[in-house]
Design a protein around this motif. Structure first.
Motif: not given
Length: 512
Positions: A23-27, A83-87, A233-235
């Motif tokens: 999930g997003i925590a692990g990634l 921030q990450l979504a904007a990036q 994030i995974a990519a």
């Protein structure tokens, strides 16, 4: 992808780190560790065939819908998800605007465009607005007991009902109007159960309720689905770091385990997978949902968790909030309608609901959001929490569709209202790797229990620390239940390991 003990890691120096859960925590933990460069032996073990966890987007109705996380709560510069979504370029101009980032919502949702009563008549917008104002005023008051030694009642629900009763005593309208006011308030209670991820607000602790922190910004969604974020994030990670369809059975810790390819080295942790693979590691970051821990902690850790950590897991709250999507051939709502509320006019706010869920589960549904039109479908998204939500998961799609068709015909006063042409719903409680939606601070627990869950193991001596680390939304004291809390918790545990390496003098090797 298969992963055996022989090829788990290439022989070589550097700590072996296994992250349990994609999930997003692990990634975010894996991304942080990979970017640091001093963790060449890193794997994320994901039980399913996809990353994202409780972030799950599906292509349906000619567009993308989110089955789990939907909003960026508080999309502003202090929110790492924003921030990450904007990036990654995942948001539109409106979501990115300065104006949107400065809006102070205070955790309050907008008023429903229309409120349908169970008598088939719409409820006066003025009455709904007045009750919403009362409800959110009282809800704000519940946040004032954070530092009170002895709160007046144990739960948020009890406080709200007590104060509603006090206000209702001074109402001067006729009995029917008073009953309607309480019924509207009952609907807002149902909505707050969805927000808090609980069956009833009577289960949510009053004292710690104000510790949850809200960020500024007008809550927004991802035009192409929330999963676009976790996909990005995974990519950013090499493909061999992510290992899919790899459920973990037991984490053996505080031991001395060996690896055939490194005969001279021992590892304090061994991760035993459901398929029989046994993977030794120096550190394991556990990011599984609290619902999974509640169900499996007695067998998931060997030796068992320390009693105080196990007790914290038992005491903390974790409930179910599901979505039900209904697709219509043609909309029965007005073109500018954005949401609709369902009000059961015979609802008894100050009494417990009926136990027979077969006939009453639909009454827990707050109402529906009208999704933006895409493709050829017109889609409503309903929200339902608690035991009623879990009961809904046991029904067939056809049973759910028929029940909600009856409800909408009754509420709109139109017995000929066409039935939806399809239904789609989430079933987070039935999912064996989630067992619910997200956490809350339950009566009998406090924010200290969240911190206790977040503490790494073992905790008794500094030399052996950081064998098992814990991340996930339920481990963030002020942002629990949110994706930004989960993301921050993953980074927190990665930074904990990075600090350990820095203290040992191992230089980082930043990635290009």
């Amino acid at each position: 992808m298969q992963l055996s003990t022989g090829d788990a890691e290439a022989p070589g120096r550097g700590p072996r780190v296994l992250v349990v859960g994609g999930g997003i925590a692990g990634l975010s933990a894996a991304q942080r560790l990979y970017q640091h460069g001093a963790f060449p032996h890193l794997r994320v073990l994901e039980a399913t065939a996809r990353t994202g966890g409780r972030i799950r987007s599906e292509r349906k109705f000619g567009g993308m819908v989110d089955m789990g996380a939907q909003w960026i709560h508080g999309p502003s510069q202090g929110n790492p998800v924003f921030q990450l979504a904007a990036q990654y370029g995942l948001l539109g101009d409106k979501e990115m605007s300065e104006e949107n980032q400065q809006v102070e919502m205070g955790g309050h949702l907008g008023l429903p465009y229309v409120s349908y009563g169970s008598s088939g008549q719409s409820v006066s917008p003025e009455l709904v607005e007045n009750m919403a104002s009362l409800f959110y005023t009282l809800l704000d008051q519940t946040r004032e007991f954070l530092h009170v030694t002895d709160p007046p009642v144990p739960s948020v629900g009890e406080y709200l009902k007590q104060e509603v009763g006090r206000h209702a005593a001074s109402w001067t309208e006729d009995q029917d109007t008073k009953k309607l006011k309480l019924a509207v308030l009952k609907s807002f209670f149902n909505l707050e159960c969805c927000v808090s991820g609980t069956h009833t607000m009577d289960l949510v602790a009053l004292g710690p309720f104000g510790e949850y922190t809200m960020l500024p910004g007008l809550d927004c969604t991802f035009p192409e689905g929330y999963e676009g974020l976790t996909n990005c994030i995974a990519a950013s990670l090499p493909k061999d770091i992510l290992v899919f369809n790899k459920p973990v059975k037991t984490i053996h810790w505080s031991g001395s385990f060996r690896e055939e390819t490194l005969p001279g080295e021992t590892f304090p942790v061994l991760v035993e997978c459901e398929d029989g693979d046994r993977l030794p590691a120096h550190h394991v970051i556990v990011t599984v949902p609290l619902g999974f821990l509640k169900e499996r902690m007695d067998t998931f850790f060997q030796p068992p968790l320390p009693s105080e950590k196990a007790e914290a897991i038992r005491k903390m709250g974790f409930g179910t909030n599901n979505k039900i999507f209904l697709e219509f051939e043609e909309p029965f709502w007005e073109a500018d309608c954005q949401s609709m509320q369902l009000v059961w006019e015979d609802a008894l706010l100050l009494e417990d609901a009926a136990a027979d869920l077969q006939d009453t589960w639909v009454r827990k549904l707050f109402g529906f959001l009208v999704l933006p039109t895409f493709g050829s479908g017109h889609v409503l998204c309903g929200f339902i929490a608690g035991l009623e939500s879990e009961f809904m998961e046991t029904l067939s799609d056809e049973e759910v569709l028929q029940s909600l068709t009856r409800v909408l015909r009754r509420m709109t006063g139109n017995p000929q209202l066409p039935a939806p042409r399809s239904v789609l719903r989430s079933c987070w409680h039935s999912d064996p790797y989630t067992r619910g939606s997200y956490s809350y601070v339950a009566v009998g627990s406090t924010g200290d229990d969240i911190d206790l869950l977040a503490q790494p193991l073992p905790g008794d001596n500094t030399e052996a620390q950081l064998q098992i680390l814990f991340a996930g939304e339920a481990t963030h004291r002020t942002f629990y239940s949110t994706t930004h809390g989960a993301l921050l918790s993953g980074r927190r545990e990665a930074d904990r390991l990075i600090s350990l390496l820095d203290a040992k003098g191992q230089p980082p090797q930043p990635r290009p």
